[in-house]
Design a protein around this motif. Structure first.
Motif, PDB file in Angstrom:
ATOM      1  N   GLY A   1       0.718  -1.411  -0.164  1.00 23.94           N
ATOM      2  CA  GLY A   1       0.250   0.235  -0.331  1.00 23.94           C
ATOM      3  C   GLY A   1       0.897   1.191  -0.394  1.00 23.94           C
ATOM      4  N   GLU A   2      -0.004   2.128   0.770  1.00 22.72           N
ATOM      5  CA  GLU A   2       0.814   3.587   0.630  1.00 22.72           C
ATOM      6  C   GLU A   2       1.223   3.980   2.381  1.00 22.72           C
ATOM      7  OE1 GLU A   2       2.972   6.698   0.970  1.00 22.72           O
ATOM      8  OE2 GLU A   2       2.436   5.563  -1.035  1.00 22.72           O
ATOM      9  N   PRO A   3       2.407   3.395   2.160  1.00 29.22           N
ATOM     10  CA  PRO A   3       2.845   3.581   3.976  1.00 29.22           C
ATOM     11  C   PRO A   3       2.524   4.963   4.874  1.00 29.22           C
ATOM     12  CG  PRO A   3       4.625   3.953   2.784  1.00 29.22           C
ATOM     13  CD  PRO A   3       3.385   3.698   1.964  1.00 29.22           C
ATOM     14  N   LEU A   4       2.348   6.670   3.630  1.00 25.97           N
ATOM     15  CA  LEU A   4       2.007   7.794   4.146  1.00 25.97           C
ATOM     16  C   LEU A   4      -0.085   7.943   4.384  1.00 25.97           C
ATOM     17  CD1 LEU A   4       3.947  10.015   1.857  1.00 25.97           C
ATOM     18  CD2 LEU A   4       4.733   8.299   4.242  1.00 25.97           C
ATOM     19  N   LEU A   5      -0.291   6.501   4.682  1.00 28.04           N
ATOM     20  CA  LEU A   5      -1.353   6.812   4.380  1.00 28.04           C
ATOM     21  C   LEU A   5      -2.064   6.427   6.643  1.00 28.04           C
ATOM     22  CD1 LEU A   5      -3.931   5.014   1.580  1.00 28.04           C
ATOM     23  CD2 LEU A   5      -3.238   7.920   2.009  1.00 28.04           C
ATOM     24  N   ARG A   6      -0.535   6.346   6.755  1.00 26.26           N
ATOM     25  CA  ARG A   6      -0.723   5.181   7.982  1.00 26.26           C
ATOM     26  C   ARG A   6      -0.616   6.444   8.877  1.00 26.26           C
ATOM     27  NH1 ARG A   6      -0.966   0.060  10.509  1.00 26.26           N
ATOM     28  NH2 ARG A   6      -1.191  -0.098  12.906  1.00 26.26           N
ATOM     29  N   PRO A   7      -1.956   6.652   9.368  1.00 18.41           N
ATOM     30  CA  PRO A   7      -2.031   7.367  10.311  1.00 18.41           C
ATOM     31  C   PRO A   7      -0.882   7.830  11.907  1.00 18.41           C
ATOM     32  CG  PRO A   7      -4.293   6.818  10.341  1.00 18.41           C
ATOM     33  CD  PRO A   7      -2.936   5.696   9.571  1.00 18.41           C
ATOM     34  N   GLY A   8      -0.017   6.827  12.547  1.00 17.63           N
ATOM     35  CA  GLY A   8       0.953   6.836  12.994  1.00 17.63           C
ATOM     36  C   GLY A   8       2.176   6.758  12.826  1.00 17.63           C
ATOM     37  N   LEU A   9       2.281   6.712  11.224  1.00 19.79           N
ATOM     38  CA  LEU A   9       4.062   6.622  10.818  1.00 19.79           C
ATOM     39  C   LEU A   9       4.795   7.049  11.327  1.00 19.79           C
ATOM     40  CD1 LEU A   9       5.632   5.867   8.415  1.00 19.79           C
ATOM     41  CD2 LEU A   9       4.598   7.260   7.097  1.00 19.79           C
ATOM     42  N   VAL A  10       4.803   8.353  11.737  1.00 20.97           N
ATOM     43  CA  VAL A  10       5.440   9.538  12.075  1.00 20.97           C
ATOM     44  C   VAL A  10       6.075   8.623  13.446  1.00 20.97           C
ATOM     45  CG1 VAL A  10       6.450  11.718  12.606  1.00 20.97           C
ATOM     46  CG2 VAL A  10       5.320  11.622  10.611  1.00 20.97           C
ATOM     47  N   ASP A  11       4.733   8.425  14.099  1.00 22.18           N
ATOM     48  CA  ASP A  11       5.426   7.575  15.820  1.00 22.18           C
ATOM     49  C   ASP A  11       6.262   6.704  15.562  1.00 22.18           C
ATOM     50  OD1 ASP A  11       5.206   8.845  18.240  1.00 22.18           O
ATOM     51  OD2 ASP A  11       3.864   6.895  18.395  1.00 22.18           O
ATOM     52  N   ILE A  12       5.841   6.137  14.765  1.00 17.48           N
ATOM     53  CA  ILE A  12       6.828   4.431  14.141  1.00 17.48           C
ATOM     54  C   ILE A  12       7.730   4.893  13.867  1.00 17.48           C
ATOM     55  CG2 ILE A  12       6.534   2.987  13.110  1.00 17.48           C
ATOM     56  CD1 ILE A  12       3.337   2.604  12.651  1.00 17.48           C
ATOM     57  N   VAL A  13       7.892   5.756  13.201  1.00 14.42           N
ATOM     58  CA  VAL A  13       9.381   5.912  13.022  1.00 14.42           C
ATOM     59  C   VAL A  13      10.086   6.683  14.184  1.00 14.42           C
ATOM     60  CG1 VAL A  13      11.074   7.778  11.512  1.00 14.42           C
ATOM     61  CG2 VAL A  13       9.207   6.610  10.224  1.00 14.42           C
ATOM     62  N   ARG A  14       9.753   7.180  15.179  1.00 14.25           N
ATOM     63  CA  ARG A  14      10.440   7.577  16.241  1.00 14.25           C
ATOM     64  C   ARG A  14      10.078   6.571  16.842  1.00 14.25           C
ATOM     65  NH1 ARG A  14       6.797  11.244  16.802  1.00 14.25           N
ATOM     66  NH2 ARG A  14       7.663  12.713  16.497  1.00 14.25           N
ATOM     67  N   ARG A  15       9.649   6.095  17.225  1.00 14.40           N
ATOM     68  CA  ARG A  15       9.841   4.908  18.285  1.00 14.40           C
ATOM     69  C   ARG A  15      10.970   3.616  17.871  1.00 14.40           C
ATOM     70  NH1 ARG A  15       3.928   3.062  19.574  1.00 14.40           N
ATOM     71  NH2 ARG A  15       5.282   0.985  21.235  1.00 14.40           N
ATOM     72  N   CYS A  16      11.285   3.092  16.348  1.00 13.31           N
ATOM     73  CA  CYS A  16      12.432   2.700  16.028  1.00 13.31           C
ATOM     74  C   CYS A  16      13.366   2.941  15.755  1.00 13.31           C
ATOM     75  CB  CYS A  16      12.006   1.687  14.452  1.00 13.31           C
ATOM     76  SG  CYS A  16       9.711   1.291  14.658  1.00 13.31           S
ATOM     77  N   ALA A  17      13.304   4.500  15.943  1.00  9.49           N
ATOM     78  CA  ALA A  17      14.431   4.626  15.751  1.00  9.49           C
ATOM     79  C   ALA A  17      15.375   4.867  17.075  1.00  9.49           C
ATOM     80  CB  ALA A  17      14.313   6.907  15.459  1.00  9.49           C
ATOM     81  N   ALA A  18      14.754   4.733  17.935  1.00 13.15           N
ATOM     82  CA  ALA A  18      14.804   4.481  19.522  1.00 13.15           C
ATOM     83  C   ALA A  18      15.127   3.616  20.108  1.00 13.15           C
ATOM     84  CB  ALA A  18      13.891   5.472  20.552  1.00 13.15           C
TER      85      ALA A  18
END
Length: 329
Positions: free
Chosen positions: A69-86
Motif C-alpha cells: 500500500g501507501e505507507p503515508l496513509l498510516r496515521p501513526g507513521l511518524v510516531d512509528i518511525v520515532r519509536r523505531c529510531a530509539a
C-alpha cells in the motif's frame, strides 16, 4: 539470526503498514480498488514496534523499510518511525512511497529519524501519469520529491516501471531529469504481483530493453558484483560516473542467491519471499500472549523454510494470491 537452509541471512526487514493506496496504478490494482483489510486485522502501532524490536534486538535486522500500500496513509507513521529510531541497535530506516503526501510529511519524518525515501515515479508526462495511476497527482509527487531532497532524506531514490504503449520510451529522459536533480533512478521490471493477474512475460519491458534504450544516449559501465552485494539493483555508472542508474530485473535476472530480506505484512504475517505462496502468522502469537523469544523462534522457523529461488523461471510458476499492495514492496 534469520538464517535459511541455504545459508542466507536476512538483515533487511520490509514492514507493510497498510494495504490501502490513494493511486490505482494499472500494473498493481483495478480502478475500483480492492477489498481493504479491516482495522481489527491490521497490526496496531504498538504491535508493529514490538515486532520490529524483536527483529532488531533478537534476530539481527539492521535495515528497516516501511511500505504499503501507501505507507503515508498510516496515521501513526511518524510516531512509528520515532519509536523505531530509539531501538538499540538503531536500524537504518527508509520509506517506499508514491510521493503524493510526501511534501507535507517529509520534514516530520526526517525529524522522527527516517534516513531516506524511495519514491515511485513512472513518467514525466502528467497525462501519461493520469493514465497509469488513474489519478491527477503528478505535480504532488514532484513536489514530494523536492521536499524529501531539501530536508535531507537522501539519497532520494526513484523507482520506475516501464509499460508497453505508455511510457516505454521515457527511460533516457527520466534518467537525464533525475541526474539533473541529484536523484538516484532505478528501473524495475514489471513483476507478476498485480491484483488482476494480467501480467505476461511477453508484455513486459525487460532489463535488456531498458539498457538498450539508455545506451542510445548514455555510456553505461557496469559497477560490478562486489559493489552490488545483496542489493536488488544492478547498477551502472553513467558516462564514467559518479552518477549511477540501477535496474532491478527480478524476472529476467533473479538475484535470489544473495537475498537478505524478510517481510512483514500489515496484518502480521511473515513472508520469507516476495513471491511466496505461504505465510507464517505472528499476529496470532502476539495477541495470544507469546513472549519475545517464542515469537523470534516462529520467525526463525519461517525463514528456515525459504526456497532457493522465487520460481519465476519455472513453467509451473503460480502468482501469489496476495497482490503487491497487500504484501508490501
Amino acid at each position: 539470526m534469520l538464517r535459511d537452509s541455504y545459508g542466507r541471512v536476512a538483515t533487511d526487514l520490509r514492514v507493510s503498514l497498510t494495504d490501502r493506496c490513494n493511486l490505482r496504478c494499472t500494473y498493481c490494482m483495478p480502478e475500483e480498488g480492492l477489498d481493504w483489510l479491516g482495522k481489527p486485522q491490521l497490526l496496531s502501532d504498538d504491535e508493529i514496534v514490538r515486532l520490529v524490536d524483536i527483529a532488531v534486538r533478537e534476530l539481527g535486522v539492521t535495515e528497516l523499510r516501511f511500505t504499503g500500500g501507501e505507507p503515508l496513509l498510516r496515521p501513526g507513521l511518524v510516531d512509528i518511525v520515532r519509536r523505531c529510531a530509539a531501538l538499540r541497535p538503531r536500524p537504518r530506516m527508509s520509506v517506499t512511497t508514491n510521493g503524493v503526501g510526501l511534501e507535507r510529511t517529509a520534514e516530520a519524518l526526517r525529524d522522527a529519524g527516517l534516513d531516506r525515501v524511495n519514491v515511485s515515479l513512472d513518467t514525466l508526462d502528467p497525462e501519461v501519469f493520469r493514465r497509469l495511476t488513474r489519478r491527477k497527482r503528478h505535480a504532488d509527487v514532484l513536489r514530494g520529491l523536492e521536499a524529501a531532497h531539501s530536508v535531507g532524506l537522501t539519497p532520494v531514490k526513484i523507482n520506475t516501471v516501464l509499460m508497453p504503449g505508455l511510457n516505454e520510451d521515457e527511460a533516457p529522459r527520466l534518467l537525464e531529469w533525475a541526474l539533473e536533480r541529484g536523484y538516484e533512478l532505478r528501473f524495475i521490471e514489471q513483476m507478476p504481483l498485480d491484483a488482476q493477474h494480467g501480467w505476461t512475460r511477453e508484455g513486459m519491458i525487460t532489463a535488456e530493453d531498458i539498457l538498450e534504450s539508455l545506451g542510445r544516449r548514455f555510456r553505461l559501465t557496469p559497477e560490478g558484483e562486489r559493489e552490488r552485494g545483496s542489493a536488488p539493483a544492478e547498477r551502472w555508472l553513467v558516462d564514467g560516473g559518479p552518477a549511477r542508474v540501477g535496474v532491478i530485473a527480478s524476472v529476467t535476472r533473479p538475484f535470489c542467491r544473495a537475498c537478505d530480506r524478510t517481510r512483514l505484512t500489515a496484518d502480521g504475517q511473515v513472508r520469507n519471499c516476495l513471491f511466496a505462496r505461504e505465510e507464517s502468522d505472528l499476529r496470532g502469537a502476539l495477541r495470544s500472549g507469546a513472549g519475545d523469544e517464542e515469537i523470534a523462534e516462529l520467525w526463525r522457523a519461517a525463514m528456515w523454510g525459504k526456497k532457493a529461488g522465487s520460481g519465476l523461471d519455472d513453467p509451473g510458476f503460480l502468482q501469489p494470491q496476495r497482490p503487491m499492495s497487500a504484501i508490501g514492496g
